[in-house]
Structures are given as structure tokens and as C-alpha cells.
Design a protein around this motif. Structure first.
Motif, mmCIF file in Angstrom:
data_model
loop_
_atom_site.group_PDB
_atom_site.id
_atom_site.type_symbol
_atom_site.label_atom_id
_atom_site.label_comp_id
_atom_site.label_asym_id
_atom_site.label_seq_id
_atom_site.Cartn_x
_atom_site.Cartn_y
_atom_site.Cartn_z
ATOM 1 N N UNK A 1 -12.848 57.650 4.788
ATOM 2 C CA UNK A 1 -13.472 58.216 5.989
ATOM 3 C C UNK A 1 -13.930 59.808 5.811
ATOM 4 N N UNK A 2 -15.232 60.091 5.811
ATOM 5 C CA UNK A 2 -15.450 61.614 5.951
ATOM 6 C C UNK A 2 -15.345 62.147 7.229
ATOM 7 N N UNK A 3 -14.644 63.205 7.298
ATOM 8 C CA UNK A 3 -14.182 64.026 8.533
ATOM 9 C C UNK A 3 -14.270 65.479 8.267
ATOM 10 N N UNK A 4 -14.988 65.878 9.400
ATOM 11 C CA UNK A 4 -15.183 67.590 8.773
ATOM 12 C C UNK A 4 -14.882 68.218 10.262
ATOM 13 N N UNK A 5 -14.140 69.154 10.432
ATOM 14 C CA UNK A 5 -13.923 70.042 11.645
ATOM 15 C C UNK A 5 -14.752 71.235 11.365
ATOM 16 N N UNK A 6 -15.778 71.679 12.273
ATOM 17 C CA UNK A 6 -16.734 72.855 12.262
ATOM 18 C C UNK A 6 -16.601 73.657 13.311
ATOM 19 N N UNK A 7 -16.528 74.867 13.015
ATOM 20 C CA UNK A 7 -16.286 76.027 14.298
ATOM 21 C C UNK A 7 -17.309 76.980 14.269
ATOM 22 N N UNK A 8 -17.770 77.329 15.514
ATOM 23 C CA UNK A 8 -18.770 78.270 16.014
ATOM 24 C C UNK A 8 -17.908 79.441 16.469
ATOM 25 N N UNK A 9 -17.855 80.541 15.681
ATOM 26 C CA UNK A 9 -17.400 81.801 16.098
ATOM 27 C C UNK A 9 -17.461 82.290 17.483
ATOM 28 N N UNK A 10 -18.646 82.354 17.653
ATOM 29 C CA UNK A 10 -19.147 82.852 19.152
ATOM 30 C C UNK A 10 -18.315 82.292 20.161
ATOM 31 N N UNK A 11 -18.706 81.018 20.329
ATOM 32 C CA UNK A 11 -18.144 80.221 21.443
ATOM 33 C C UNK A 11 -16.847 79.629 21.221
ATOM 34 N N UNK A 12 -16.168 79.914 20.001
ATOM 35 C CA UNK A 12 -14.928 79.173 19.562
ATOM 36 C C UNK A 12 -14.842 77.529 20.060
ATOM 37 N N UNK A 13 -15.914 77.097 19.545
ATOM 38 C CA UNK A 13 -16.060 75.549 19.805
ATOM 39 C C UNK A 13 -15.977 74.823 18.432
ATOM 40 N N UNK A 14 -15.094 73.958 18.344
ATOM 41 C CA UNK A 14 -15.087 72.853 17.292
ATOM 42 C C UNK A 14 -16.146 71.824 17.352
ATOM 43 N N UNK A 15 -16.635 71.437 16.174
ATOM 44 C CA UNK A 15 -17.787 70.225 16.293
ATOM 45 C C UNK A 15 -17.072 69.327 15.024
ATOM 46 N N UNK A 16 -17.203 68.057 15.517
ATOM 47 C CA UNK A 16 -16.733 67.094 14.514
ATOM 48 C C UNK A 16 -17.700 66.240 14.055
ATOM 49 N N UNK A 17 -17.606 66.167 12.679
ATOM 50 C CA UNK A 17 -18.576 65.410 11.959
ATOM 51 C C UNK A 17 -17.639 64.080 11.355
ATOM 52 N N UNK A 18 -18.181 62.936 11.601
ATOM 53 C CA UNK A 18 -17.520 61.659 11.330
ATOM 54 C C UNK A 18 -18.516 60.796 10.437
ATOM 55 N N UNK A 19 -17.998 60.053 9.688
ATOM 56 C CA UNK A 19 -18.668 58.910 8.865
ATOM 57 C C UNK A 19 -17.680 58.002 7.886
ATOM 58 N N UNK A 20 -17.865 56.957 7.965
ATOM 59 C CA UNK A 20 -17.134 55.880 7.321
ATOM 60 C C UNK A 20 -17.116 56.124 5.838
ATOM 61 N N UNK A 21 -18.314 56.636 5.282
ATOM 62 C CA UNK A 21 -18.472 56.528 3.913
ATOM 63 C C UNK A 21 -19.481 57.559 3.612
ATOM 64 N N UNK A 22 -19.672 58.152 2.170
ATOM 65 C CA UNK A 22 -20.969 58.703 1.592
ATOM 66 C C UNK A 22 -22.007 57.784 1.918
ATOM 67 N N UNK A 23 -23.203 58.507 2.290
ATOM 68 C CA UNK A 23 -24.403 57.563 2.343
ATOM 69 C C UNK A 23 -24.544 56.629 3.491
ATOM 70 N N UNK A 24 -23.585 56.904 4.310
ATOM 71 C CA UNK A 24 -23.453 56.122 5.541
ATOM 72 C C UNK A 24 -23.874 56.734 6.919
ATOM 73 N N UNK A 25 -23.780 56.042 7.898
ATOM 74 C CA UNK A 25 -24.020 56.607 9.257
ATOM 75 C C UNK A 25 -22.987 57.673 9.704
ATOM 76 N N UNK A 26 -23.756 58.764 10.269
ATOM 77 C CA UNK A 26 -22.670 59.941 11.003
ATOM 78 C C UNK A 26 -22.796 60.028 12.325
#
Length: 338
Positions: A1-26
Motif C-alpha cells: 500500500x502507498x500511504x503518505x501523511x502530508x502537512x500544511x504548516x499554516x493550518x497545521x493540517x494533515x492530508x492523507x494520500x492512499x493507494x493500493x499500488x503504484x500506477x493505481x487509483x488514489x
């Protein structure tokens, strides 16, 4: 699984990116408008196709990237059915699945921080939005927040899940990135209460200042959809006009997902092509013997995008129903149970 936790410094917000595989749906959870280009670059680098973007609730501290990402990628926007946002492609209720290729989230309605707050869980992790933070909980003093309802959402819902579940919140202001339900039960000071009344008292005494972006973010976040005016910028057939058409003289295509069809029913004699599979079916839909193709979805957002896509792929005789299935219901159209 592809999982990324991304961060916005201004609002202290976490955004999460999820996909089951490279080349797949996200899938993206709680994206921030100013980070739109970063998300799109990351999708390209990981060879992913963004198909769904969801917000856990109407945010008051940042403007969502849902609308911008939909306009750039034609992805499906997802929120809870209680959300006051003008137009959302797909609305979910408690227990509904949010699926992409090889991955599924289960929606949990968890009001309290706001009256439209949701968490989304898998077998091993939960994305808690502002309902449960790391060593904290979301404030309950605006956007129809309710400390008592938040207590119920936490103690009768989220905290009943296995203690090993990973907790990924929408915000953190101290630098923490992940916790577990067991840790929060043991060490979260907001959860060390003996009763619902005590929790309400704790929350009512916080006296926090309003988020700096609140007066801008909330109104903007409530009008991110493809409203009827924008939906009519592509060829349309109004729901009332569709009533008088002979269905065998057109191809009526339902773009909604199985859960939506099962809950609300379908327009009789329509065929089912989920929006996420439309590109693969365009060649088949092009073989219409001159019959026009008419798309519909829940509220017209997906069908407007489908009409653009079909025209771009050479299907000239196509249109969609602005307002979607809701508009069909409003004019008294027949409905068939699935």
C-alpha cells in the motif's frame, strides 16, 4: 500500500494520500487548497490516478482543495450526508464504504466537533478528522458543535474499536504524527473523565479564540461544488423533460456506486456504469445506433464531468441530467428498487 501523511504548516493540517499500488487509483483525505500543486506533482511522481477526495467535515481553519482537485482531475468529491456544502459528488452515511481499487474505508458518523463530522476507518487505522486529536479532541463551540454528542461519538463509537488501531487526525499542533486508540484512552487528558456531564463541562470551559481563517474558510468550503449553473455549461436534458422521453430511444447511464443505488433506487431501464469505470466503457457506449447517451448521478456533478469526457472521446450525442437523481425524484420520476 502507498500511504503518505502530508502537512500544511499554516493550518497545521494533515492530508492523507492512499493507494493500493503504484500506477493505481488514489484517494486524498482533507486536502488543503494551497497544496494542490504539490498533491498533483506527487500523484504524477507515484504514477497514481486521483479518483476520490474526501473531507471529514467542513473545515474552519483552511480552504479545502476538493473543488480545485475535482476541476483538475475530474475526481469524485465525498463528504457525509449531513454536510451543508452546496454540491458533493457522493454523500455517505454511517457504515457506508468509500472504495478505490484495492482499498476501502468505512464511514463513521461522529458529530460533536461539527454536526457533519465523520471519521473513516480500515481494519488497522482510523482517520479521525477533528473528532479525536493526539492528546486532545476537537473543540465543540461553533458550526453546530455539541460536547455531549462528541462524548457519545467518542465513548460509544470510536473508543470501542480495537486499542491497537492507529489514529491519524486532521490536525496536530505539537509535532505528533500518529497515535493509537490505546494510547489516547490512557494518556489523552480530555478522555480522563468519569461522565458525559464532566466531559461537557471540560469542553464548555475551553474559551478558545476562533480560527483565524474561519470567516473566510467556512463560506468558501460550503460552495465548492458544481452548482446547477456550472452543470448546465455542458449539454443537458432536464429531469422534467426526461419524464416525457421514451427510454428505449436513448441510453440512460447511472454513474453512481452500488451503495447509492441500493439505498435510493434507480431510474427504470437505466444501465449501470460507475463513474470510476466510465473511461473503460466509452468505446462500448459509442456504439449507440444513433441513440443519445444520457448520464445521471446523485446531484449532477459526476454526470457533468462524464459528459465532458464523452464529448472529448468522440461521443457527440450525449447529455446529462442536471441535479441528478435528486432532480428526478423532485419531478416525481419513477424509481425502481435495486
Amino acid at each position: 500500500m502507498i500511504f503518505r501523511q502530508l502537512f500544511d504548516n499554516v493550518s497545521s493540517t494533515y492530508t492523507y494520500l492512499i493507494a493500493s499500488r503504484k500506477g493505481g487509483e488514489a484517494l486524498l483525505i482533507d486536502p488543503v487548497l494551497e497544496k494542490t500543486e504539490h498533491y498533483l506533482t506527487l500523484m504524477e511522481q507515484l504514477d497514481l490516478k486521483l479518483v476520490k477526495v474526501l473531507d471529514t467535515h467542513v473545515h474552519a481553519d483552511h480552504i479545502t482543495a476538493m473543488g480545485a482537485l475535482r476541476d483538475r482531475t475530474s475526481c469524485v468529491t465525498v463528504m457525509g450526508e449531513q454536510s451543508p456544502v452546496d454540491v458533493v459528488s457522493m454523500r455517505v452515511s454511517d457504515g457506508d464504504a468509500v472504495d478505490i481499487e484495492g482499498f476501502s474505508l468505512t464511514a463513521m458518523y461522529t458529530p460533536g466537533h461539527t454536526d457533519d463530522s465523520y471519521c473513516f476507518r480500515t481494519d488497522d487505522r482510523i482517520f479521525t478528522g477533528d473528532t479525536l486529536l493526539i492528546r486532545g479532541t476537537g473543540r465543540t463551540d461553533f458550526q453546530n458543535g455539541d460536547a455531549g454528542r462528541q462524548y457519545d461519538s467518542l465513548f460509544n463509537g470510536v473508543l470501542k474499536l480495537p486499542e491497537s488501531m492507529l489514529v491519524y487526525p486532521a490536525h496536530d499542533y505539537k509535532g505528533d504524527t500518529v497515535s493509537t486508540l490505546g494510547e489516547e484512552i490512557a494518556y489523552n487528558p480530555r478522555l480522563q473523565v468519569k461522565s458525559r456531564e464532566e466531559y461537557i463541562d471540560v469542553m464548555n470551559q475551553l474559551n478558545l479564540p476562533n480560527p483565524k481563517m474561519m470567516d473566510v474558510a467556512v463560506p468558501e468550503n460550503m460552495k465548492v461544488g458544481l452548482n446547477l449553473e456550472r452543470q448546465r455549461q455542458v449539454p443537458t436534458i432536464e429531469a422534467g423533460a426526461l419524464l416525457g422521453r421514451e427510454v428505449d430511444k436513448l441510453i440512460l447511464v447511472d454513474l453512481r456506486e452500488d451503495t447509492e443505488r441500493a439505498r435510493f433506487g434507480v431510474i427504470p431501464d437505466s444501465i449501470h456504469v460507475p463513474y470510476g469505470q466510465l473511461e473503460m466503457q466509452l468505446a462500448t457506449l459509442a456504439q449507440t445506433d444513433g441513440r443519445p447517451v444520457v448520464f445521471y448521478c446523485a446531484v449532477g456533478e459526476r454526470s457533468a464531468m462524464a459528459t465532458r469526457l464523452a464529448h472529448a472521446n468522440g461521443i457527440d450525442h450525449c447529455a446529462h441530467v442536471p441535479g441528478g437523481f435528486q432532480a428526478w425524484q423532485s419531478v416525481g420520476g419513477a424509481i425502481k428498487e435495486v
